[in-house]
Design a protein around this motif. Structure first.
Motif, PDB file in Angstrom:
ATOM      1  N   UNK A  91      -6.666   7.730   1.352  1.00  0.00           N
ATOM      2  CA  UNK A  91      -7.778   6.874   0.922  1.00  0.00           C
ATOM      3  C   UNK A  91      -8.676   7.572  -0.092  1.00  0.00           C
ATOM      4  N   UNK A  92      -8.949   6.859  -1.186  1.00  0.00           N
ATOM      5  CA  UNK A  92      -9.812   7.417  -2.221  1.00  0.00           C
ATOM      6  C   UNK A  92      -9.085   8.280  -3.239  1.00  0.00           C
ATOM      7  N   UNK A  93      -7.948   8.877  -2.825  1.00  0.00           N
ATOM      8  CA  UNK A  93      -7.254   9.782  -3.752  1.00  0.00           C
ATOM      9  C   UNK A  93      -6.122   9.068  -4.490  1.00  0.00           C
ATOM     10  N   UNK A  94      -5.562   8.045  -3.841  1.00  0.00           N
ATOM     11  CA  UNK A  94      -4.456   7.307  -4.441  1.00  0.00           C
ATOM     12  C   UNK A  94      -4.570   5.859  -4.008  1.00  0.00           C
ATOM     13  N   UNK A  95      -3.637   5.021  -4.430  1.00  0.00           N
ATOM     14  CA  UNK A  95      -3.722   3.604  -4.067  1.00  0.00           C
ATOM     15  C   UNK A  95      -3.518   3.395  -2.574  1.00  0.00           C
ATOM     16  N   UNK A  96      -4.160   2.355  -2.054  1.00  0.00           N
ATOM     17  CA  UNK A  96      -3.881   1.961  -0.682  1.00  0.00           C
ATOM     18  C   UNK A  96      -2.886   0.792  -0.780  1.00  0.00           C
ATOM     19  N   UNK A  97      -2.475   0.243   0.343  1.00  0.00           N
ATOM     20  CA  UNK A  97      -1.496  -0.836   0.315  1.00  0.00           C
ATOM     21  C   UNK A  97      -2.020  -2.047  -0.462  1.00  0.00           C
ATOM     22  N   UNK A  98      -3.303  -2.347  -0.277  1.00  0.00           N
ATOM     23  CA  UNK A  98      -3.889  -3.509  -0.961  1.00  0.00           C
ATOM     24  C   UNK A  98      -4.059  -3.308  -2.466  1.00  0.00           C
ATOM     25  N   UNK A  99      -4.092  -2.061  -2.924  1.00  0.00           N
ATOM     26  CA  UNK A  99      -4.168  -1.829  -4.382  1.00  0.00           C
ATOM     27  C   UNK A  99      -2.918  -2.410  -5.039  1.00  0.00           C
ATOM     28  N   UNK A 100      -1.809  -2.307  -4.319  1.00  0.00           N
ATOM     29  CA  UNK A 100      -0.530  -2.768  -4.856  1.00  0.00           C
ATOM     30  C   UNK A 100      -0.241  -4.210  -4.439  1.00  0.00           C
ATOM     31  N   UNK A 101      -0.508  -4.512  -3.164  1.00  0.00           N
ATOM     32  CA  UNK A 101      -0.260  -5.860  -2.631  1.00  0.00           C
ATOM     33  C   UNK A 101      -1.569  -6.362  -2.036  1.00  0.00           C
ATOM     34  N   UNK A 102      -2.450  -6.971  -2.866  1.00  0.00           N
ATOM     35  CA  UNK A 102      -3.807  -7.302  -2.422  1.00  0.00           C
ATOM     36  C   UNK A 102      -3.896  -8.175  -1.175  1.00  0.00           C
ATOM     37  N   UNK A 103      -2.928  -9.075  -1.002  1.00  0.00           N
ATOM     38  CA  UNK A 103      -3.014  -9.871   0.225  1.00  0.00           C
ATOM     39  C   UNK A 103      -1.627 -10.139   0.785  1.00  0.00           C
ATOM     40  N   UNK A 104      -1.579 -10.454   2.077  1.00  0.00           N
ATOM     41  CA  UNK A 104      -0.279 -10.666   2.726  1.00  0.00           C
ATOM     42  C   UNK A 104       0.459 -11.843   2.090  1.00  0.00           C
ATOM     43  N   UNK A 105       1.793 -11.823   2.095  1.00  0.00           N
ATOM     44  CA  UNK A 105       2.553 -12.941   1.544  1.00  0.00           C
ATOM     45  C   UNK A 105       2.385 -14.173   2.435  1.00  0.00           C
ATOM     46  N   UNK A 106       2.648 -15.360   1.912  1.00  0.00           N
ATOM     47  CA  UNK A 106       2.566 -16.555   2.753  1.00  0.00           C
ATOM     48  C   UNK A 106       3.551 -16.434   3.909  1.00  0.00           C
ATOM     49  N   UNK A 107       3.218 -17.034   5.026  1.00  0.00           N
ATOM     50  CA  UNK A 107       4.094 -16.969   6.210  1.00  0.00           C
ATOM     51  C   UNK A 107       5.497 -17.415   5.838  1.00  0.00           C
ATOM     52  N   UNK A 108       6.514 -16.674   6.326  1.00  0.00           N
ATOM     53  CA  UNK A 108       7.929 -16.999   6.085  1.00  0.00           C
ATOM     54  C   UNK A 108       8.406 -16.770   4.651  1.00  0.00           C
ATOM     55  N   UNK A 109       7.568 -16.244   3.792  1.00  0.00           N
ATOM     56  CA  UNK A 109       8.012 -15.985   2.418  1.00  0.00           C
ATOM     57  C   UNK A 109       8.944 -14.784   2.365  1.00  0.00           C
ATOM     58  N   UNK A 110       8.664 -13.788   3.197  1.00  0.00           N
ATOM     59  CA  UNK A 110       9.492 -12.583   3.212  1.00  0.00           C
ATOM     60  C   UNK A 110      10.305 -12.565   4.504  1.00  0.00           C
ATOM     61  N   UNK A 111      11.631 -12.430   4.392  1.00  0.00           N
ATOM     62  CA  UNK A 111      12.444 -12.463   5.624  1.00  0.00           C
ATOM     63  C   UNK A 111      12.245 -11.219   6.483  1.00  0.00           C
ATOM     64  N   UNK A 112      12.567 -11.343   7.742  1.00  0.00           N
ATOM     65  CA  UNK A 112      12.467 -10.213   8.669  1.00  0.00           C
ATOM     66  C   UNK A 112      13.862  -9.631   8.882  1.00  0.00           C
ATOM     67  N   UNK A 113      13.896  -8.462   9.534  1.00  0.00           N
ATOM     68  CA  UNK A 113      15.175  -7.834   9.838  1.00  0.00           C
ATOM     69  C   UNK A 113      15.993  -8.704  10.781  1.00  0.00           C
ATOM     70  N   UNK A 114      15.300  -9.475  11.605  1.00  0.00           N
ATOM     71  CA  UNK A 114      15.992 -10.337  12.553  1.00  0.00           C
ATOM     72  C   UNK A 114      16.766 -11.425  11.802  1.00  0.00           C
ATOM     73  N   UNK A 115      16.170 -11.894  10.700  1.00  0.00           N
ATOM     74  CA  UNK A 115      16.783 -12.991   9.948  1.00  0.00           C
ATOM     75  C   UNK A 115      17.818 -12.510   8.937  1.00  0.00           C
ATOM     76  N   UNK A 116      17.603 -11.306   8.399  1.00  0.00           N
ATOM     77  CA  UNK A 116      18.430 -10.847   7.283  1.00  0.00           C
ATOM     78  C   UNK A 116      19.217  -9.571   7.572  1.00  0.00           C
ATOM     79  N   UNK A 117      18.874  -8.894   8.622  1.00  0.00           N
ATOM     80  CA  UNK A 117      19.610  -7.697   8.995  1.00  0.00           C
ATOM     81  C   UNK A 117      19.018  -6.403   8.468  1.00  0.00           C
ATOM     82  N   UNK A 118      19.485  -5.293   9.033  1.00  0.00           N
ATOM     83  CA  UNK A 118      19.069  -3.945   8.624  1.00  0.00           C
ATOM     84  C   UNK A 118      20.127  -2.984   9.154  1.00  0.00           C
TER      85      UNK A 118
END
Lengths: 209, 243
Positions: free
Chosen positions: B155-182
């Motif tokens: 914190x303060x020295x480099x970007x935080x998660x929100x610096x790169x992705x300011x807000x969460x994606x809409x629900x169901x926009x990004x698949x989960x490991x359960x749906x797509x595998x890992x």
């Protein structure tokens, strides 16, 4: 190949759901045999657990007497993680008598590469070869075992960082799974070089070598 | 005894630094398993583990911290059992709870470094925001199919998660490991990178992934690094944060 049971379909669901694996690929993994010839030992724990998690049906580790007795408890851990897997630790002398065909060899220097070079039944088997030192490492897949010599000569393991061996061991499992499934994988002289301290990575492809 | 070369090569000062550190792992699943294993093996003295789930059969394809004999057992309990076998002296505080706005600040307070090993976006943003507010390093990562990514947030020295992705994606926009595998081993690779970052920070060794997103492509066996900078207008770590 025997059909997957409903338990297996559930256990391996995160594998099966991917088109690169599917039920067919999972059956291939379950009927495969991976031989591990360990070098620094740290890598073998990581490799074994992830091979077992993926459903590799048979894992054989070659070692000396003290490794064999140390791994007795570990065998229970691996088979408790996945009862579909047979995990065996054998003395070096048993190597030529291994009954079942080996699909992939995983080895990390300074392993006893003589086993690979001198045993004809390993001829033609892809070897996922690794080498580590401090935070750095190299991984490649060798099909012509004579190529091992290039990697053997310049090897040292100074100041090994706590996660280097594990990192390599798990990467070796990723390549092993790709080999068994018949997917494109590293092919020596292609290789991955990494440095966990500087976080620098380089994958060298055939046309660049 | 098996010569664990790596552990034997740490200096006594380094071993002491690791023993005195306190690391929180949020999630005892696909990422949390290798993180917990490697931090314990490296000699971290105090661990915290957060997970409200119980061990499920489909977990065992990648969650190497758990066993068929621990099906139905709370993951935090299963984790402790395994980790104590590696190092009986490690102190582990367990939080058999779901991370929420009501508990995150209190939970992370007692730790020096936090590892995000979660599988959902709300927990990701919760831990990011709480770590920025409390000025704690956070090792952030995610995996899907044969790919993964890691970054280290100071914190303060480099970007935080929100610096790169300011807000969460809409629900169901990004698949989960359960749906797509890992692939289990891919989660393993990324988890070991997370553990590596923690140890590097504690020992002040090497270059942490601050301002860098490391992206792993397992099918191509390639790692690439994408640079990212702090966003001065970031709602959490920017010059004029919301709070």
């Amino acid at each position: 190949m025997v059909n997957l049971t409903s338990e297996q379909t559930e256990r391996y669901s995160r594998n099966i759901i991917m088109r690169e694996i599917g039920g067919k690929g999972q059956k291939k993994l379950l009927s495969s045999h991976v031989l591990i010839i360990p070098g620094i030992y740290g890598e073998l724990f990581a490799s074994s657990l992830y091979l077992a998690a993926a459903g590799i049906g048979k894992i054989t580790v070659i070692g000396n007497e003290s490794l064999i007795s140390y791994l007795e408890n570990f065998k229970n851990e691996v088979e408790d993680l996945n009862p579909d897997v047979k995990f065996n630790v054998l003395p070096e002398t048993h190597l030529p008598n291994l009954q079942s065909k080996i699909d992939v060899v995983i080895t990390t220097l300074p392993s006893k590469h003589e086993y690979i070079l001198n045993n004809n039944f390993i001829r033609g088997v892809p070897i996922v070869l690794g080498s580590v030192s401090d935070g750095k490492g190299i991984m490649t897949v060798v099909s012509d075992r004579k190529r091992l010599q290039t990697y053997i000569s310049n090897h040292t393991i100074n100041n090994l960082f706590p996660t280097t061996a594990g990192f390599l061991g798990i990467l070796q499992v990723v390549e092993t799974v790709k080999i068994i499934l018949g997917h494109k994988h590293l092919d020596e002289p292609e290789r991955l070089e990494f440095d966990l301290l500087s976080m620098e990575f380089k994958t060298t492809r055939r046309d660049e070598t | 005894m098996i010569p664990f070369y790596s552990i034997n090569q740490l200096t006594s000062e380094e071993k002491s630094l690791l023993k005195n550190s306190r690391v929180l792992i949020i999630g005892a699943g696909g990422l949390g398993s290798p993180v917990a294993y490697y931090l314990t093996a490296a000699g971290i003295g105090n661990l915290g583990i957060v997970d409200s789930d119980v061990v499920d059969l489909s977990n065992l394809q990648r969650q190497i911290l758990h066993r068929t004999s621990s099906l139905g057992v709370p993951k935090v309990e299963s984790a402790v059992k395994r980790l104590k076998k590696i190092n009986p002296d490690v102190k582990i505080e367990t939080f058999n709870t779901r991370l929420s706005r009501d508990n995150v600040m209190e939970i992370i307070q007692g730790f020096d470094i936090v590892v995000d090993a979660v599988d959902n976006f709300s927990a990701r943003y919760l831990s990011n925001d709480a770590c920025v507010i409390q000025n704690k390093p956070l090792i952030e990562a995610g995996v899907l199919r044969f790919d993964g990514q890691v970054m280290t947030i100071l914190p303060g020295k480099g970007p935080c998660y929100r610096c790169i992705f300011p807000s969460p994606p809409p629900a169901n926009a990004v698949p989960t490991c359960q749906e797509t595998g890992i692939l289990g081993a891919v989660a393993g690779v990324i988890g070991v990178v997370q553990a590596t970052e923690v140890i590097k920070l504690i020992l002040n060794k090497g270059n942490p992934l601050v301002g860098k997103l490391l992206i792993f492509n397992g099918l191509n066996m390639e790692f690439i690094t994408v640079k990212a900078s702090r966003n001065p207008d970031c709602p959490v770590c920017g010059d004029k944060p919301f709070c």
